[in-house]
Design an enzyme around this catalytic site. Sequence first.
Site, PDB file in Angstrom:
ATOM      1  NE  ARG A 155      -2.381-100.435  67.548  1.00 60.61           N
ATOM      2  CZ  ARG A 155      -2.729-101.742  67.499  1.00 60.61           C
ATOM      3  NH1 ARG A 155      -3.824-102.179  67.103  1.00 60.61           N
ATOM      4  NH2 ARG A 155      -1.822-102.742  67.488  1.00 60.61           N
ATOM      5  CE  LYS A 173       1.761 -79.951  75.770  1.00 58.81           C
ATOM      6  NZ  LYS A 173       2.656 -79.217  76.518  1.00 58.81           N
ATOM      7  CD  GLU A 190      -1.483 -72.744  82.701  1.00 54.37           C
ATOM      8  OE1 GLU A 190      -1.260 -72.181  81.578  1.00 54.37           O
ATOM      9  OE2 GLU A 190      -0.717 -73.605  83.123  1.00 54.37           O
ATOM     10  CE  LYS A 212      -3.292 -75.260  75.691  1.00 50.65           C
ATOM     11  NZ  LYS A 212      -3.297 -76.118  76.952  1.00 50.65           N
ATOM     12  CD  GLU A 247       4.859 -79.045  74.104  1.00 53.19           C
ATOM     13  OE1 GLU A 247       4.404 -78.095  74.618  1.00 53.19           O
ATOM     14  OE2 GLU A 247       5.467 -79.913  74.664  1.00 53.19           O
ATOM     15  NE  ARG A 254       0.433 -77.823  72.564  1.00 56.83           N
ATOM     16  CZ  ARG A 254      -0.649 -78.664  72.420  1.00 56.83           C
ATOM     17  NH1 ARG A 254      -0.845 -79.613  71.291  1.00 56.83           N
ATOM     18  NH2 ARG A 254      -1.378 -79.143  73.600  1.00 56.83           N
ATOM     19  CG  ASN A 267       5.712 -76.114  77.462  1.00 54.47           C
ATOM     20  OD1 ASN A 267       4.773 -76.411  78.290  1.00 54.47           O
ATOM     21  ND2 ASN A 267       6.166 -76.565  76.493  1.00 54.47           N
ATOM     22  CG  HIS A 304       4.401 -74.772  82.463  1.00 53.49           C
ATOM     23  ND1 HIS A 304       3.850 -73.689  82.067  1.00 53.49           N
ATOM     24  CD2 HIS A 304       3.482 -75.489  82.367  1.00 53.49           C
ATOM     25  CE1 HIS A 304       2.544 -73.540  81.975  1.00 53.49           C
ATOM     26  NE2 HIS A 304       2.155 -74.758  82.220  1.00 53.49           N
ATOM     27  CG  HIS A 317       5.454 -78.622  85.121  1.00 54.28           C
ATOM     28  ND1 HIS A 317       5.756 -79.227  83.867  1.00 54.28           N
ATOM     29  CD2 HIS A 317       4.234 -78.555  85.530  1.00 54.28           C
ATOM     30  CE1 HIS A 317       4.430 -79.025  83.381  1.00 54.28           C
ATOM     31  NE2 HIS A 317       3.478 -78.835  84.354  1.00 54.28           N
ATOM     32  CG  HIS A 327      -0.445 -76.478  86.848  1.00 54.56           C
ATOM     33  ND1 HIS A 327       0.702 -77.053  86.323  1.00 54.56           N
ATOM     34  CD2 HIS A 327      -0.937 -75.748  85.687  1.00 54.56           C
ATOM     35  CE1 HIS A 327       0.922 -76.806  85.225  1.00 54.56           C
ATOM     36  NE2 HIS A 327       0.136 -75.841  84.540  1.00 54.56           N
TER      37      HIS A 327
END
Length: 347
Positions: free
Chosen positions: A100, A122, A164, A205, A215, A219, A223, A226, A230, A247
């Site tokens: 966990r 993330k 980025e 960031k 998010e 936040r 994106n 993206h 993506h 990416h």
Amino acid sequence: MLDRKLPAFLEAVACDRLFVVCDEVVSELHTSLVTRLREALGSHTFLTLPATESEKTTNRLAELWSWLADEGATRHSVLILIGGGALLDLGGFAAATYMRGIRTVNVPTTLLAMVDASVGGKTGIDYHGIKNLVGAFHAPLEVFVDTSFLSTLPIEELLSGYGEVIKHATLMGKEAWQEILRIGDPAGLMDDEWEALIAKSVAYKSSIVEADPTERGLRRILNVGHTVGHALEAYSHTNTFRRALPHGEAVVFGLLIESYITSLIKGTDRTYIRQLMHLARELYAPFFYTCKDYPELLRLMRHDKKNTSGKIVLMGILEPGKVEAIELEGEEKIKEGLDFLRETFGN
């Protein structure tokens, strides 16, 4: 130096054991640094892994879980991840879910990882053909950036990370965006210039992540580019295409398409789009697709995590520093955006 700073930091961290996972390519290219680091850390368990996007699988995740269990990792252990974004995503998710959650320290070795994957917590793996479909938020204890790793990066990887940086500069506002335009091609930047650029990008960031760790609101602006980016990236990794999009490059193409869609809907000035197009043409090769590819690209976009009530949502750039969520009614505007890049970028 990394081999001094990391051990000094860990001396103040209460843990029973250290576990280190290193990208096998990094271990080969930076043998001296990795060896010094292992010696400085003392007794610990070390594992090298292949660390490409294709390795972000349930099988590789299970392998990491088994390694941690077999080697006796506990909830009081610390996992150090040395590698690019794919390794940080995979290793971070393994750490987030093992018992966990055990603590991690990130040592990003690519520009993309330094300004993106290493910051924000993330983690995840690709699943069902969708990038990062399964994952968790799991912030690292600390991130250590060493620009000496950039010296061995292929130019394609450097420019992917720069995508980025371009995105963050767009979000920061006109001053940061103008700095990117002045730099143009970043290949000739000196170490101190890289350090300053990376520091600004990471600081921005981090400020957004601290305000919205999971998010749920602010936040989401990170994106930009993206939703479409993506989809282009994921689709390019199928056998349909001759080259797979890195990416950051996909994000830049996504920025172009999504900004154009935003201009269609909001009637915004297109100065930013023209400037970004000029920069993208300087840095990146064209990515060719046809109208026949649109159904699969749209299918991938429908799986985007920002979507709501069955509508595709993108974060639209109104101008540098100004972003607005755009809910799309139907698919026509997306198709127009895809037409825009297909018809203009390579010409």
